[in-house]
Design a protein around this motif. Sequence first.
Motif, PDB file in Angstrom:
ATOM      1  N   PRO A 104       5.030  -6.743  28.534  1.00 57.22           N
ATOM      2  CA  PRO A 104       5.160  -5.320  28.262  1.00 57.22           C
ATOM      3  C   PRO A 104       3.989  -4.822  27.437  1.00 57.22           C
ATOM      4  O   PRO A 104       3.414  -5.561  26.647  1.00 57.22           O
ATOM      5  N   ALA A 105       3.626  -3.578  27.623  1.00 57.77           N
ATOM      6  CA  ALA A 105       2.527  -2.996  26.853  1.00 57.77           C
ATOM      7  C   ALA A 105       2.929  -2.942  25.396  1.00 57.77           C
ATOM      8  O   ALA A 105       4.088  -2.701  25.050  1.00 57.77           O
ATOM      9  N   THR A 106       1.954  -3.190  24.505  1.00 57.65           N
ATOM     10  CA  THR A 106       2.226  -3.152  23.062  1.00 57.65           C
ATOM     11  C   THR A 106       1.448  -2.011  22.436  1.00 57.65           C
ATOM     12  O   THR A 106       0.443  -1.560  22.970  1.00 57.65           O
ATOM     13  N   VAL A 107       1.915  -1.582  21.300  1.00 56.41           N
ATOM     14  CA  VAL A 107       1.222  -0.505  20.584  1.00 56.41           C
ATOM     15  C   VAL A 107      -0.027  -1.067  19.944  1.00 56.41           C
ATOM     16  O   VAL A 107       0.005  -2.116  19.302  1.00 56.41           O
ATOM     17  N   ALA A 108      -1.149  -0.420  20.146  1.00 58.37           N
ATOM     18  CA  ALA A 108      -2.405  -0.906  19.581  1.00 58.37           C
ATOM     19  C   ALA A 108      -2.325  -0.896  18.058  1.00 58.37           C
ATOM     20  O   ALA A 108      -1.830   0.052  17.455  1.00 58.37           O
ATOM     21  N   ARG A 109      -2.850  -1.944  17.444  1.00 60.07           N
ATOM     22  CA  ARG A 109      -2.811  -2.028  15.989  1.00 60.07           C
ATOM     23  C   ARG A 109      -3.943  -1.220  15.381  1.00 60.07           C
ATOM     24  O   ARG A 109      -5.022  -1.178  15.906  1.00 60.07           O
TER      25      ARG A 109
ATOM     26  N   ALA B  11       0.832  -1.201   0.000  1.00 61.64           N
ATOM     27  CA  ALA B  11       0.000   0.000   0.000  1.00 61.64           C
ATOM     28  C   ALA B  11       0.867   1.251   0.000  1.00 61.64           C
ATOM     29  O   ALA B  11       0.580   2.233  -0.695  1.00 61.64           O
ATOM     30  N   ALA B  12       1.940   1.239   0.796  1.00 58.02           N
ATOM     31  CA  ALA B  12       2.837   2.397   0.850  1.00 58.02           C
ATOM     32  C   ALA B  12       3.483   2.647  -0.501  1.00 58.02           C
ATOM     33  O   ALA B  12       3.611   3.805  -0.940  1.00 58.02           O
ATOM     34  N   ALA B  13       3.902   1.579  -1.170  1.00 58.54           N
ATOM     35  CA  ALA B  13       4.547   1.738  -2.476  1.00 58.54           C
ATOM     36  C   ALA B  13       3.603   2.348  -3.504  1.00 58.54           C
ATOM     37  O   ALA B  13       4.027   3.136  -4.357  1.00 58.54           O
ATOM     38  N   ARG B  14       2.323   2.039  -3.408  1.00 63.35           N
ATOM     39  CA  ARG B  14       1.370   2.534  -4.400  1.00 63.35           C
ATOM     40  C   ARG B  14       1.049   4.014  -4.229  1.00 63.35           C
ATOM     41  O   ARG B  14       0.667   4.680  -5.194  1.00 63.35           O
TER      42      ARG B  14
ATOM     43  N   GLU C 262       1.597  11.140   3.147  1.00 63.73           N
ATOM     44  CA  GLU C 262       1.252  10.914   4.552  1.00 63.73           C
ATOM     45  C   GLU C 262       0.691   9.506   4.765  1.00 63.73           C
ATOM     46  O   GLU C 262       1.010   8.830   5.749  1.00 63.73           O
ATOM     47  N   ALA C 263      -0.162   9.055   3.839  1.00 64.51           N
ATOM     48  CA  ALA C 263      -0.700   7.695   3.925  1.00 64.51           C
ATOM     49  C   ALA C 263       0.423   6.664   3.798  1.00 64.51           C
ATOM     50  O   ALA C 263       0.417   5.630   4.466  1.00 64.51           O
ATOM     51  N   ALA C 264       1.397   6.975   2.950  1.00 63.75           N
ATOM     52  CA  ALA C 264       2.529   6.063   2.792  1.00 63.75           C
ATOM     53  C   ALA C 264       3.341   5.978   4.074  1.00 63.75           C
ATOM     54  O   ALA C 264       3.772   4.893   4.492  1.00 63.75           O
ATOM     55  N   ARG C 265       3.554   7.138   4.718  1.00 64.32           N
ATOM     56  CA  ARG C 265       4.301   7.136   5.974  1.00 64.32           C
ATOM     57  C   ARG C 265       3.566   6.350   7.058  1.00 64.32           C
ATOM     58  O   ARG C 265       4.180   5.610   7.833  1.00 64.32           O
ATOM     59  N   GLU C 266       2.243   6.497   7.126  1.00 69.81           N
ATOM     60  CA  GLU C 266       1.464   5.755   8.119  1.00 69.81           C
ATOM     61  C   GLU C 266       1.551   4.251   7.864  1.00 69.81           C
ATOM     62  O   GLU C 266       1.663   3.448   8.800  1.00 69.81           O
ATOM     63  N   ALA C 267       1.505   3.850   6.597  1.00 71.18           N
ATOM     64  CA  ALA C 267       1.627   2.427   6.266  1.00 71.18           C
ATOM     65  C   ALA C 267       2.990   1.892   6.680  1.00 71.18           C
ATOM     66  O   ALA C 267       3.102   0.778   7.219  1.00 71.18           O
TER      67      ALA C 267
END
Length: 236
Positions: A231-236, A59-62, A69-74
């Motif tokens: 340990p606490a994990t980052v929510a997906r 998705a980031a590559a596309r 910004e969407a690519a960075r979030e992916a």
Amino acid sequence: MAVVAWLIGNSVRQNRAYTERLTAQAATQAVTAERLRIAREMHDTVAHSIGIIALQAGAAARVTTTQPEAAREAMRAVEREGRESLAGLRRMLVALRAADSEPPVVAAGLGDIDRLAATTTAAGVRVEVRRRGEQRQLPPDIDLSAFRIVQESVTNVVRHAGTRACRVTLDYREDELALEVTDDGRGHEIGIGTGFGLAGMRERVALLHGEFTAAPRPEGGFRVAVRLPAPATVAR
């Protein structure tokens, strides 16, 4: 008579030694089987994570040019998923999955505890589930192992404790999960009658660098208590 007595004594000693060897071999086989089961489960968890990473990276590559910004979030999602998978592999010390013809293992976790309790209650042993602390998403390997430990403990109660109820306590602490399964049944007998289920649980906890105890309770019944680093994990 002395010769006969010696022969009888020698035969008894040989039988005892043979029984001890069989018991040791069975215990070793149980631990090995549990390690293979853990490896298969971890394999499925990692395969799932890699699938998510591949989708997010694609998705980031596309959209790299049109939607930066969407690519960075992916890509941030790829990083989170990758770090979590690597952490799980380090904790579990996972081995390569053995090739076999067994059906795929369906992922389970503490989210299935209420379903397990309902099924067991319907079978005649009431399971009371208590939760303490703030519930949170746990790393997949810890979540799965915690569920398997509760499942095995409850199964032991149904089969061996001779009681109509047991209690499951899940305590979500800042950096660990503490779980406990207790009953008021035949505490001194359950330690003998559970086969090698306790060995499998102990192996799971050891691989996760946790603490495991299982023993009859002074007031009667049996208690399985486990502490797992969580340990606490980052929510997906």
